[in-house]
Design a protein around this motif. Sequence first.
Motif, PDB file in Angstrom:
ATOM      1  N   VAL A   1       0.798  -1.169  -0.117  1.00  0.00           N
ATOM      2  CA  VAL A   1       0.073   0.398   0.521  1.00  0.00           C
ATOM      3  C   VAL A   1       1.126   1.274   0.409  1.00  0.00           C
ATOM      4  O   VAL A   1       1.017   1.912  -1.064  1.00  0.00           O
ATOM      5  N   ASP A   2       2.049   1.100   0.831  1.00  0.00           N
ATOM      6  CA  ASP A   2       2.691   2.024   0.860  1.00  0.00           C
ATOM      7  C   ASP A   2       3.283   2.595  -1.037  1.00  0.00           C
ATOM      8  O   ASP A   2       4.251   3.912  -0.782  1.00  0.00           O
ATOM      9  N   ALA A   3       4.103   1.341  -1.433  1.00  0.00           N
ATOM     10  CA  ALA A   3       4.903   1.318  -2.654  1.00  0.00           C
ATOM     11  C   ALA A   3       2.937   2.529  -3.492  1.00  0.00           C
ATOM     12  O   ALA A   3       3.674   3.437  -4.378  1.00  0.00           O
ATOM     13  N   PHE A   4       2.211   2.036  -3.066  1.00  0.00           N
ATOM     14  CA  PHE A   4       1.162   2.667  -4.484  1.00  0.00           C
ATOM     15  C   PHE A   4       1.409   3.754  -4.091  1.00  0.00           C
ATOM     16  O   PHE A   4       0.954   5.630  -4.830  1.00  0.00           O
ATOM     17  N   LEU A   5       1.169   4.099  -2.729  1.00  0.00           N
ATOM     18  CA  LEU A   5       0.695   5.735  -2.346  1.00  0.00           C
ATOM     19  C   LEU A   5       2.234   6.905  -2.583  1.00  0.00           C
ATOM     20  O   LEU A   5       1.784   8.118  -2.826  1.00  0.00           O
ATOM     21  N   ASP A   6       3.606   5.858  -2.683  1.00  0.00           N
ATOM     22  CA  ASP A   6       4.749   6.605  -3.487  1.00  0.00           C
ATOM     23  C   ASP A   6       4.576   7.608  -4.577  1.00  0.00           C
ATOM     24  O   ASP A   6       5.274   7.873  -5.256  1.00  0.00           O
ATOM     25  N   LYS A   7       3.619   6.009  -4.732  1.00  0.00           N
ATOM     26  CA  LYS A   7       4.568   6.249  -7.052  1.00  0.00           C
ATOM     27  C   LYS A   7       3.300   6.934  -7.004  1.00  0.00           C
ATOM     28  O   LYS A   7       3.410   7.885  -8.000  1.00  0.00           O
ATOM     29  N   ASN A   8       2.268   7.289  -6.770  1.00  0.00           N
ATOM     30  CA  ASN A   8       1.364   8.100  -6.887  1.00  0.00           C
ATOM     31  C   ASN A   8       1.125   9.143  -5.818  1.00  0.00           C
ATOM     32  O   ASN A   8       0.130  10.155  -5.578  1.00  0.00           O
ATOM     33  N   ASP A   9       2.398   9.523  -5.000  1.00  0.00           N
ATOM     34  CA  ASP A   9       2.650  11.221  -4.381  1.00  0.00           C
ATOM     35  C   ASP A   9       1.599  11.475  -3.687  1.00  0.00           C
ATOM     36  O   ASP A   9       1.363  12.172  -3.829  1.00  0.00           O
ATOM     37  N   VAL A  10       1.352  10.809  -2.910  1.00  0.00           N
ATOM     38  CA  VAL A  10       0.398  10.204  -1.884  1.00  0.00           C
ATOM     39  C   VAL A  10       0.314  10.799  -0.892  1.00  0.00           C
ATOM     40  O   VAL A  10       1.061   9.410   0.054  1.00  0.00           O
ATOM     41  N   SER A  11      -0.289  11.345   0.720  1.00  0.00           N
ATOM     42  CA  SER A  11       0.193  11.381   1.883  1.00  0.00           C
ATOM     43  C   SER A  11      -0.931  11.059   2.733  1.00  0.00           C
ATOM     44  O   SER A  11      -2.534  11.257   2.303  1.00  0.00           O
ATOM     45  N   ILE A  12      -1.400  10.471   3.954  1.00  0.00           N
ATOM     46  CA  ILE A  12      -1.944  10.058   4.176  1.00  0.00           C
ATOM     47  C   ILE A  12      -1.677   9.813   5.524  1.00  0.00           C
ATOM     48  O   ILE A  12      -0.280   8.657   5.893  1.00  0.00           O
ATOM     49  N   GLU A  13      -2.181   9.409   7.042  1.00  0.00           N
ATOM     50  CA  GLU A  13      -1.866   9.504   8.181  1.00  0.00           C
ATOM     51  C   GLU A  13      -1.301   8.136   8.363  1.00  0.00           C
ATOM     52  O   GLU A  13      -2.338   7.224   8.085  1.00  0.00           O
TER      53      GLU A  13
END
Length: 105
Positions: free
Chosen positions: A21-33
């Motif tokens: 999930v973190d890899a997807f967030l990083d790839k899409n430049d997304v920040s979630i707490e």
Amino acid sequence: MTTFDDLKLYVLPGCPFCAKVDAFLDKNDVSIEHLDVTQGTNGDDLVRIGGKRQCPCLLIDGKPLYESGDIIDYLAGRLGTQAPAQEAAAGGACTFTPGGGHTCE
């Protein structure tokens, strides 16, 4: 960077599905707490909210969403993009035990 202030992601260090999930967030430049279930009362809070000790868990409007593939699909929808094919097909989660350790499913 896109920030989703209305979401919280419960994670477990060393969990490969949390990393996915973190890899997807990083790839899409997304920040979630992120809330580490090994810190403070986060693990107990997750059990109280969702009834089980499973990570990753995305908290959406107070409701838990489990399984890494489902979380990625949801986030891709919020972003207006498609989840990578391999991500959409594969779920996965880890069950953590108080005091450390986990079992991957």
